[in-house]
Design a protein around this motif. Structure first.
Motif, short mmCIF file in Angstrom:
data_model
loop_
_atom_site.label_atom_id
_atom_site.label_comp_id
_atom_site.label_asym_id
_atom_site.label_seq_id
_atom_site.Cartn_x
_atom_site.Cartn_y
_atom_site.Cartn_z
N GLY A 63 -3.00 -0.99 -5.61
CA GLY A 63 -4.06 -1.03 -6.60
C GLY A 63 -3.49 -1.01 -8.00
O GLY A 63 -3.85 -1.83 -8.85
N GLU A 67 -4.87 -5.63 4.60
CA GLU A 67 -4.66 -5.37 3.18
C GLU A 67 -3.47 -6.15 2.64
O GLU A 67 -3.49 -6.62 1.50
CB GLU A 67 -4.50 -3.87 2.94
CG GLU A 67 -5.84 -3.17 2.94
CD GLU A 67 -5.76 -1.68 3.16
OE1 GLU A 67 -6.81 -1.04 3.12
OE2 GLU A 67 -4.65 -1.16 3.37
N GLY A 105 0.14 8.48 -0.72
CA GLY A 105 -0.56 7.28 -0.25
C GLY A 105 -0.28 7.08 1.24
O GLY A 105 0.73 7.52 1.75
N GLY A 106 -1.24 6.45 1.93
CA GLY A 106 -1.00 6.08 3.32
C GLY A 106 -1.11 7.21 4.33
O GLY A 106 -0.69 7.05 5.46
N ASP A 163 -10.09 3.41 -3.82
CA ASP A 163 -9.57 2.16 -3.29
C ASP A 163 -9.68 2.17 -1.76
O ASP A 163 -8.67 2.24 -1.07
CB ASP A 163 -8.10 2.04 -3.74
CG ASP A 163 -7.49 0.71 -3.33
OD1 ASP A 163 -8.25 -0.23 -3.08
OD2 ASP A 163 -6.25 0.63 -3.25
N LYS A 172 0.83 -1.20 0.00
CA LYS A 172 0.00 0.00 0.00
C LYS A 172 0.87 1.26 0.00
O LYS A 172 2.02 1.21 0.45
CB LYS A 172 -0.86 -0.05 1.27
CG LYS A 172 -1.89 1.04 1.37
CD LYS A 172 -3.25 0.55 0.98
CE LYS A 172 -4.28 1.65 1.16
NZ LYS A 172 -5.47 1.41 0.35
N GLY A 173 0.35 2.36 -0.49
CA GLY A 173 1.12 3.61 -0.51
C GLY A 173 1.57 4.02 0.89
O GLY A 173 0.84 3.83 1.86
N GLY A 174 2.78 4.55 1.00
CA GLY A 174 3.25 5.09 2.27
C GLY A 174 3.76 4.09 3.29
O GLY A 174 4.00 4.43 4.43
N GLN A 196 -7.89 4.88 -14.06
CA GLN A 196 -8.50 5.45 -12.85
C GLN A 196 -8.58 6.96 -12.96
O GLN A 196 -9.59 7.56 -12.59
CB GLN A 196 -7.69 5.07 -11.62
CG GLN A 196 -7.97 3.66 -11.16
CD GLN A 196 -7.14 3.30 -9.94
OE1 GLN A 196 -6.11 3.91 -9.68
NE2 GLN A 196 -7.59 2.33 -9.19
N PRO A 235 11.17 9.28 -5.95
CA PRO A 235 11.39 8.85 -4.57
C PRO A 235 12.54 7.83 -4.47
O PRO A 235 13.30 7.84 -3.51
CB PRO A 235 10.07 8.18 -4.17
CG PRO A 235 9.09 8.50 -5.22
CD PRO A 235 9.83 8.95 -6.43
N GLU A 250 -0.13 -2.45 11.72
CA GLU A 250 -1.42 -1.96 12.20
C GLU A 250 -2.48 -2.87 11.62
O GLU A 250 -2.24 -3.54 10.60
CB GLU A 250 -1.66 -0.52 11.72
CG GLU A 250 -0.72 0.52 12.31
CD GLU A 250 -1.19 1.05 13.66
OE1 GLU A 250 -2.30 0.67 14.11
OE2 GLU A 250 -0.45 1.84 14.27
N ARG A 306 8.47 -0.07 10.20
CA ARG A 306 8.11 0.85 11.29
C ARG A 306 7.44 0.14 12.47
O ARG A 306 6.39 0.58 12.94
CB ARG A 306 7.20 1.95 10.75
CG ARG A 306 8.02 3.06 10.12
CD ARG A 306 7.14 4.22 9.76
NE ARG A 306 7.27 4.49 8.35
CZ ARG A 306 6.27 4.76 7.54
NH1 ARG A 306 5.05 4.79 7.98
NH2 ARG A 306 6.50 4.99 6.28
#
Lengths: 322, 385
Positions: A169, A222, B35-36, B63, A32-34, B145, A69, A216, A244
């Motif tokens: 996604g 997810e 994100g997040g 999402d 997932k992002g982040g 999307q 990034p 978490e 983390r």
């Protein structure tokens, strides 16, 4: 080791050897992002290079305006289409779709000249770059090309290629493209290339997916769903990183003692950190129960950019001597 | 006995935040961020806050986490927005006039409704829907999307069914791409490109067409070129309509009826992304609402200090030890709170609108409508309690 006044906690605990992971040809890092995909990608590249491998660290898109990034995590200003050495044993590049298209046309067309002419045709170039899913196919072809690339002595130019994939996604949507495309074009050179790409992506000896998540409840749910989806696409799951993870200073029985002391009192500073530690403990237990893949825990480190990736990598490498 | 005075950290924001105005007045609120950072949850909470003001609100999301989806009654296959049932809205303070709808954008559904809207001839509609290339493109989500979000925003913000549409942008690295997406797709479907694939007279065109035919047949196998031509022919009538939609969406989003909200967490990566978005929003001339600082520890009011807990004489050494460890955690929290409050002040200054606000560090994630309502209350009226 403890949580200091400035909130720093530094240490990485490796629960499982990374040897088999670093022995693959391609490692696809997703989550997932982040959650820290890019940090894990950069750290894996450093760790693999420390074992003497020639590593290529890649990402799928690069936006010059926004900056990459991955470049930030590797400590370089930007990444280009061609692999460039950024540290001993580590090269980095963007998986350029147009290089993939060009190589593809050269491979399927009878003459090199025709392939070049086709790429020079503005209409074909525009079609390939703007038609949805075609950039992604170009990326896949480019990856295959880099995987096959050999040196004069017959060894692989890049022994390990790490791909820092986009967020869940998008990555799953990418994973379904080859199969969907085969339904539209079951025969021909594109179909053959897609089949070859799929075979490579599904070979556990060569390719492995890495899932990165946080300790978490929801991120772990997810991540578990993601491992199922990866399984559905028949891509081998090689490793799970939990990033983390808060340091837990409490010995056996101490949490219960503290709960008794705090019982009936108004909310106290530090209690939110306690909750976080408890949630992390539950989340890790659930992940261990439900995912059958090697699991590594990376503790919360208050560093950023290349220093964070270096710190994580140095602790990956230390494991070799443990 | 008390070793330190009660926490006197400054009140974080005024009683009403910038979001209170936005949820009352705007027609479109777009949430952007890395994100997040809790973007989807924030979008849902903004929607609920607007419903609580008596507005008919729709939250468009891409999402969502499963629990949040369940809390809002979202279903992945829904072909139209789903209302949150009345009996669940009343307990969280939404008046009779307020409504909350949610829709998870499914590209193939949005595409099909666009085809139907732009094509009046039912035979033509079927021809497009049956085309294998169309089916592939509309189902495969990658890259679609962004387009879907813009197209859905056009349809839903113009039909008068909702007072406010809250858009949760796709988790793409460049979330503002959705503004460019219709233009990008129309580049691909541009008449000039399409024209090359269409039969045409003249020696030059015949040569060009033969080259393209040979490339496509070699690459995609027999039959694909014909399929592509029929796809483009079927679509060609829709280009004008698609471009008009793109222009209308852009006009709406640059108007005073719209507002862009940047959601971020205190993580350096998220902050860098927020800064980038802020620059892009300014550059594109879009109306900026303000920052929402999420997942922050800035909120320390009302918490006691563990230093004030007196175990009394003769307390067991294990208890004293455990309490000492709790004090270390509390120290770390104080350090984080200071860091996040500095950050908040910086965001407020940078925003130029004086608009940034913190949401408390909620335990874990929002998992039900009551949790969402609590977040919504904090977002619009941070009362410092």
């Amino acid at each position: 080791m403890c949580v200091g006044r400035n909130g720093r906690a530094r240490r990485v605990i490796i629960l499982h050897s990374l040897k088999s992971l670093l022995g693959l040809r391609a490692v696809l890092v997703t989550g997932k992002g982040g959650v820290g995909k890019t940090t894990v990608s950069a750290a894996l590249a450093r760790a693999a290079a420390a074992t003497g491998k020639r590593v290529l660290c890649t990402e799928m898109y690069s936006d010059a305006e926004q900056g990459s990034p991955l470049a930030a995590a590797l400590g370089v200003p930007e990444l280009g289409d061609q692999p460039v050495e950024i540290a001993p044993g580590i090269r980095a590049a963007v998986l350029s779709p147009s290089l993939g298209h060009h190589k593809f046309l050269r491979d399927v067309l009878p003459m090199k000249l025709l392939g070049d002419a086709a790429m020079r045709s503005a209409a074909i170039r525009r079609f390939f770059s703007a038609a949805p899913t075609f950039p992604e196919m170009g990326v896949l072809y480019r990856l295959l090309d880099l995987v096959r690339d050999k040196r004069r002595d017959g060894t692989f130019e890049h022994e390990l290629i790490i791909v820092d994939l986009p967020a869940t996604g998008h990555a799953l949507a990418l994973a379904q493209i080859p199969e969907s495309l085969l339904k539209v074009i079951p025969t021909g050179a594109v179909a053959d290339a897609v089949r070859e790409g799929l075979a490579f992506l599904r070979d556990p000896e060569q390719t492995g997916a890495v899932v990165v998540t946080l300790p978490e409840n929801l991120p772990v749910s997810e991540a578990i769903e993601l491992t199922h989806a990866i399984h559905t696409h028949q891509i081998p799951l090689a490793h799970v990183f939990v990033n983390r993870v808060p340091y837990d200073p409490f010995g056996p029985g101490e949490r219960e003692l503290l709960a008794r002391v705090l019982d009936g009192k108004p909310p106290v500073l530090g209690a939110r950190s306690l909750d976080r530690i408890d949630r992390a403990r539950d989340a890790l237990a659930r992940l261990t129960r439900e995912v059958r893949a090697p699991l590594s825990v990376v503790q919360d480190v208050w560093l950023e950019g290349p220093r964070l990736a270096e710190e994580v990598a140095s602790l990956f490498s230390m494991e070799r001597f443990a | 006995m008390s070793s330190r005075p009660p926490d006197t950290s400054p009140k974080l924001v005024e009683d009403a935040s910038f979001l209170a105005d936005l949820v009352r007045d705007k027609r479109v609120i777009v949430c952007c961020g890395a994100g997040g950072v809790g973007k989807t949850t924030t979008a849902a909470a903004i929607g609920l806050a607007a419903a609580a003001q008596g507005r008919r609100t729709l939250v468009l999301t891409i999402d969502p986490a499963r629990r949040l989806a369940e809390a809002m009654g979202l279903s992945e296959s829904a072909r139209v927005p789903t209302p949150v049932p009345r009996e669940r809205l009343t307990p969280v303070g939404v008046p009779e006039s307020g409504e909350l709808h949610a829709w998870m954008l499914a590209p193939e559904v949005v595409f099909e409704s666009m085809v139907r809207r732009l094509t009046t001839d039912e035979e033509r509609v079927q021809e497009i829907l049956d085309n294998r290339l169309y089916q592939h493109l509309s189902k495969v989500v990658a890259g679609m999307q962004e387009y879907t979000a813009a197209e859905a925003l056009y349809g839903l913000s113009t039909d008068g069914r909702y007072d406010l549409v809250v858009l949760d942008t796709p988790p793409s690295r460049n979330a503002l791409e959705f503004l460019e997406a219709p233009r990008k797709l129309s580049l691909f479907l541009d008449e000039r490109v399409v024209g090359v694939f269409m039969p045409r007279g003249g020696a030059f065109w015949r040569t060009a067409s033969e080259l393209i035919d040979s490339v496509f047949t070699r690459a995609f196998g027999e039959g694909f070129y014909g399929e592509l031509q029929s796809f483009l022919r079927a679509f060609s009538g829709m280009f004008g309509g698609m471009r008009a939609h793109a222009d209308a969406v852009r006009q709406l989003l640059t108007s005073a009826d719209a507002s862009f909200v940047l959601v971020t967490s205190p993580e350096p990566v998220a902050l860098a992304e927020a800064e980038y978005f802020h620059g892009r929003i300014a550059h594109m001339g879009l109306p900026f609402g303000g920052y929402v600082l999420n997942r922050s520890w800035a909120y320390t009011r009302g918490f006691a200090s563990p230093e004030d807990i007196d175990l009394g004489p003769g307390a067991p050494i294990e208890e004293v030890g455990a309490l000492l460890k709790l004090r270390q955690l509390a120290d770390a929290e104080r350090w984080r709170a200071r860091r996040d409050r500095d950050l908040l002040a910086k965001l407020r200054m940078e925003g130029g609108t004086g608009a940034a606000l913190a949401t408390p560090h909620l335990g874990g994630a929002v998992e039900d409508l009551a949790g969402l309502a609590e977040l919504a209350r904090n977002l619009v009226r941070f009362d410092g309690a």
